[in-house]
Design an enzyme around this catalytic site. Structure first.
Site, PDB file in Angstrom:
ATOM      1  N   VAL A 141      -9.620   4.159  -2.330  1.00 20.73           N
ATOM      2  CA  VAL A 141     -10.925   3.882  -1.710  1.00 20.73           C
ATOM      3  C   VAL A 141     -11.712   5.142  -1.352  1.00 20.73           C
ATOM      4  O   VAL A 141     -12.898   5.054  -1.055  1.00 20.73           O
ATOM      5  CB  VAL A 141     -10.815   2.980  -0.446  1.00 20.73           C
ATOM      6  CG1 VAL A 141     -10.382   1.579  -0.798  1.00 20.73           C
ATOM      7  CG2 VAL A 141      -9.926   3.607   0.620  1.00 20.73           C
ATOM      8  N   SER A 158     -10.245  -3.203  14.274  1.00 16.34           N
ATOM      9  CA  SER A 158      -9.006  -3.346  15.046  1.00 16.34           C
ATOM     10  C   SER A 158      -9.408  -3.471  16.512  1.00 16.34           C
ATOM     11  O   SER A 158     -10.519  -3.065  16.886  1.00 16.34           O
ATOM     12  CB  SER A 158      -8.147  -2.094  14.854  1.00 16.34           C
ATOM     13  OG  SER A 158      -7.094  -2.049  15.791  1.00 16.34           O
ATOM     14  N   TYR A 218      -7.545   7.317  14.753  1.00 16.54           N
ATOM     15  CA  TYR A 218      -7.483   5.910  14.335  1.00 16.54           C
ATOM     16  C   TYR A 218      -8.558   5.068  15.040  1.00 16.54           C
ATOM     17  O   TYR A 218      -9.330   4.369  14.373  1.00 16.54           O
ATOM     18  CB  TYR A 218      -6.078   5.340  14.598  1.00 16.54           C
ATOM     19  CG  TYR A 218      -5.928   3.936  14.043  1.00 16.54           C
ATOM     20  CD1 TYR A 218      -5.886   3.712  12.671  1.00 16.54           C
ATOM     21  CD2 TYR A 218      -5.844   2.829  14.889  1.00 16.54           C
ATOM     22  CE1 TYR A 218      -5.762   2.433  12.153  1.00 16.54           C
ATOM     23  CE2 TYR A 218      -5.723   1.555  14.377  1.00 16.54           C
ATOM     24  CZ  TYR A 218      -5.677   1.361  13.006  1.00 16.54           C
ATOM     25  OH  TYR A 218      -5.573   0.086  12.496  1.00 16.54           O
ATOM     26  N   SER A 267     -12.022   5.826  13.898  1.00 16.50           N
ATOM     27  CA  SER A 267     -12.276   5.305  12.539  1.00 16.50           C
ATOM     28  C   SER A 267     -12.588   3.808  12.603  1.00 16.50           C
ATOM     29  O   SER A 267     -13.482   3.314  11.920  1.00 16.50           O
ATOM     30  CB  SER A 267     -11.083   5.570  11.609  1.00 16.50           C
ATOM     31  OG  SER A 267      -9.990   4.700  11.869  1.00 16.50           O
ATOM     32  N   LYS A 268     -11.863   3.089  13.449  1.00 15.32           N
ATOM     33  CA  LYS A 268     -12.040   1.631  13.520  1.00 15.32           C
ATOM     34  C   LYS A 268     -13.309   1.250  14.296  1.00 15.32           C
ATOM     35  O   LYS A 268     -13.930   0.224  14.031  1.00 15.32           O
ATOM     36  CB  LYS A 268     -10.800   0.984  14.136  1.00 15.32           C
ATOM     37  CG  LYS A 268      -9.571   1.104  13.244  1.00 15.32           C
ATOM     38  CD  LYS A 268      -9.794   0.368  11.924  1.00 15.32           C
ATOM     39  CE  LYS A 268      -8.674   0.577  10.943  1.00 15.32           C
ATOM     40  NZ  LYS A 268      -8.890  -0.137   9.674  1.00 15.32           N
TER      41      LYS A 268
HETATM   42  N1  LIG Z   1      -0.924  -3.916  11.224  1.00 11.14           N
HETATM   43  C1  LIG Z   1      -1.653  -3.825  12.335  1.00 11.14           C
HETATM   44  O1  LIG Z   1      -1.129  -3.878  13.466  1.00 11.14           O
HETATM   45  C2  LIG Z   1      -3.154  -3.713  12.255  1.00 11.14           C
HETATM   46  C3  LIG Z   1      -3.897  -4.014  13.401  1.00 11.14           C
HETATM   47  C4  LIG Z   1      -5.296  -3.905  13.345  1.00 11.14           C
HETATM   48  C5  LIG Z   1      -5.914  -3.494  12.184  1.00 11.14           C
HETATM   49  N2  LIG Z   1      -5.157  -3.196  11.096  1.00 11.14           N
HETATM   50  C6  LIG Z   1      -5.868  -2.746   9.893  1.00 11.14           C
HETATM   51  O2  LIG Z   1      -5.677  -3.695   8.871  1.00 11.14           O
HETATM   52  C7  LIG Z   1      -5.662  -3.031   7.606  1.00 11.14           C
HETATM   53  C8  LIG Z   1      -4.414  -3.431   6.856  1.00 11.14           C
HETATM   54  O3  LIG Z   1      -3.289  -3.058   7.621  1.00 11.14           O
HETATM   55  P1  LIG Z   1      -1.817  -3.533   7.234  1.00 11.14           P
HETATM   56  O4  LIG Z   1      -1.093  -3.708   8.484  1.00 11.14           O
HETATM   57  O5  LIG Z   1      -1.894  -4.620   6.240  1.00 11.14           O
HETATM   58  O6  LIG Z   1      -1.293  -2.168   6.537  1.00 11.14           O
HETATM   59  P2  LIG Z   1      -0.300  -1.947   5.307  1.00 11.14           P
HETATM   60  O7  LIG Z   1       0.155  -0.547   5.428  1.00 11.14           O
HETATM   61  O8  LIG Z   1       0.704  -3.035   5.233  1.00 11.14           O
HETATM   62  O9  LIG Z   1      -1.286  -2.089   4.039  1.00 11.14           O
HETATM   63  C9  LIG Z   1      -2.299  -1.149   3.797  1.00 11.14           C
HETATM   64  C10 LIG Z   1      -2.479  -1.022   2.299  1.00 11.14           C
HETATM   65  O10 LIG Z   1      -3.537  -0.079   2.072  1.00 11.14           O
HETATM   66  C11 LIG Z   1      -3.185   0.697   0.957  1.00 11.14           C
HETATM   67  N3  LIG Z   1      -3.915   1.962   0.965  1.00 11.14           N
HETATM   68  C12 LIG Z   1      -3.712   3.035   1.772  1.00 11.14           C
HETATM   69  N4  LIG Z   1      -4.553   4.028   1.440  1.00 11.14           N
HETATM   70  C13 LIG Z   1      -5.318   3.571   0.429  1.00 11.14           C
HETATM   71  C14 LIG Z   1      -6.367   4.126  -0.328  1.00 11.14           C
HETATM   72  N5  LIG Z   1      -6.797   5.393  -0.133  1.00 11.14           N
HETATM   73  N6  LIG Z   1      -6.940   3.365  -1.294  1.00 11.14           N
HETATM   74  C15 LIG Z   1      -6.516   2.112  -1.526  1.00 11.14           C
HETATM   75  N7  LIG Z   1      -5.494   1.535  -0.850  1.00 11.14           N
HETATM   76  C16 LIG Z   1      -4.915   2.256   0.123  1.00 11.14           C
HETATM   77  C17 LIG Z   1      -1.676   0.888   1.075  1.00 11.14           C
HETATM   78  O11 LIG Z   1      -1.097   1.254  -0.163  1.00 11.14           O
HETATM   79  C18 LIG Z   1      -1.253  -0.502   1.570  1.00 11.14           C
HETATM   80  O12 LIG Z   1      -0.929  -1.346   0.478  1.00 11.14           O
HETATM   81  C19 LIG Z   1      -5.758  -1.538   7.901  1.00 11.14           C
HETATM   82  O13 LIG Z   1      -7.097  -1.144   7.742  1.00 11.14           O
HETATM   83  C20 LIG Z   1      -5.346  -1.430   9.353  1.00 11.14           C
HETATM   84  O14 LIG Z   1      -5.959  -0.340   9.983  1.00 11.14           O
HETATM   85  C21 LIG Z   1      -3.791  -3.309  11.096  1.00 11.14           C
END
Ligand SMILES: NC(=O)c1ccc[n+]([C@@H]2O[C@H](COP(=O)([O-])OP(=O)(O)OC[C@H]3O[C@@H](n4cnc5c(N)ncnc54)[C@H](O)[C@@H]3O)[C@@H](O)[C@H]2O)c1
Length: 258
Positions: A65, A145, A163, A166-167
């Site tokens: 991305v 988030s 973090y 960014s969010k």
């Molecule tokens: N898990 C949590 O507690 C949580 C809470 C709030 C928000 N989020 C947000 O939700 C989103 C997904 O989180 P998740 O828990 O599913 O994480 P995850 O790590 O399970 O999945 C994230 C995916 O993004 C991919 N990725 C990373 N860098 C990338 C790049 N440069 N280009 C394309 N793909 C890329 C990774 O390979 C991975 O498959 C994130 O943006 C995270 O900040 C997560």
């Protein structure tokens, strides 16, 4: 009975893991054509295969991305093959605790996290607008988030984490875009989850004491399951949310209600 996103074309960045992956399965189950786009190309292809095996149409592609050329390639190919893109879920994200960031200095971590989480979301949104508008409109769902709304608990950070900034940036990008794109029939919303059980939080869930402390911050008394976030994405992607735009949707088990 038709699915809730029947026939819509959905691109999900970060779709090979966690929330993005669960969203891909749910959208497929509800009739969408799903493009799983992830920096981990093999995992994206494997995820798409698994969605296909449930009877839905999905493809897996590699995409970083932070690279606009990757985004353009993937979006243009998807629009060419399936006619348009009607749903974009920006789930690709990084967090300073990930092993991939180990050994980097604070400033490098700052740049990397802002680059992927905020600039990556900006680049994907920017490049989908014309395609969506040409197709008559669509729905963009960004992953913000609760950490884009409140600061980290002191056990989590020394105050300099990139973090949350960014969010928070993703949240305001969402609002700006919602206003600007409403005349094009493109709705833009974001999800603001609390802690979710995914590979992203493995470094937290594997530390029993930390995990216990974090669970206690959620009045519901546990982390979310990825499917619980995916159902909110499904609502925002479907026509059921046709008057919802510019909204941060809290999915946090009561974390920020306190
Ligand atoms: N898990 C949590 O507690 C949580 C809470 C709030 C928000 N989020 C947000 O939700 C989103 C997904 O989180 P998740 O828990 O599913 O994480 P995850 O790590 O399970 O999945 C994230 C995916 O993004 C991919 N990725 C990373 N860098 C990338 C790049 N440069 N280009 C394309 N793909 C890329 C990774 O390979 C991975 O498959 C994130 O943006 C995270 O900040 C997560």
């Amino acid at each position: 009975m038709p699915g809730r996103v029947q026939g819509k074309v959905a691109v999900i960045t970060g779709g090979a893991s966690g929330i993005g992956r669960a969203t891909g399965f749910l959208f497929g189950e509800h009739g969408a054509i799903v493009v799983i786009a992830d920096i981990d190309k093999e995992a994206a292809i494997e995820t798409a295969k698994e969605i296909n095996s449930l009877g839905a149409l999905a493809i897996g592609v590699g995409l970083d991305v932070t690279k606009e050329s990757d985004i353009k390639d993937v979006f243009e190919s998807a629009a060419k093959e399936f006619g348009t893109i009607s749903i974009l879920v920006n789930s690709a994200g990084l967090n300073p605790r990930l092993p991939s960031l180990a050994g980097k200095t604070s400033e490098e971590i700052w740049d990397k996290v802002i680059d992927v989480n905020l600039k990556g979301t900006y680049l994907a949104c920017k490049n989908v607008v014309d395609i969506m508008a040409k197709g008559g409109g669509g729905s963009i769902i960004n992953l913000s988030s609760i950490m884009g709304m409140v600061g980290y608990n002191s056990v989590m950070s020394n105050g300099l984490s990139p973090y949350n900034p960014s969010k928070a940036g993703v949240l305001l990008l969402t609002k700006n875009l919602a206003v600007a794109l409403a005349p094009k029939n493109i709705r833009v919303n974001c999800l603001n989850p609390g802690f979710v059980e995914t590979p992203f939080t493995e470094t937290l869930t594997s530390d029993a004491e930390l995990y216990d402390n974090l669970v206690k911050l959620h009045p519901i008394g546990r982390f979310a399951r990825p499917e619980e976030i995916a159902y909110c994405a499904l609502f925002l992607a479907s026509d059921e949310s046709s008057f919802v735009t510019g909204a941060p949707l809290l999915v946090d088990g009561g974390y920020t209600a306190q």
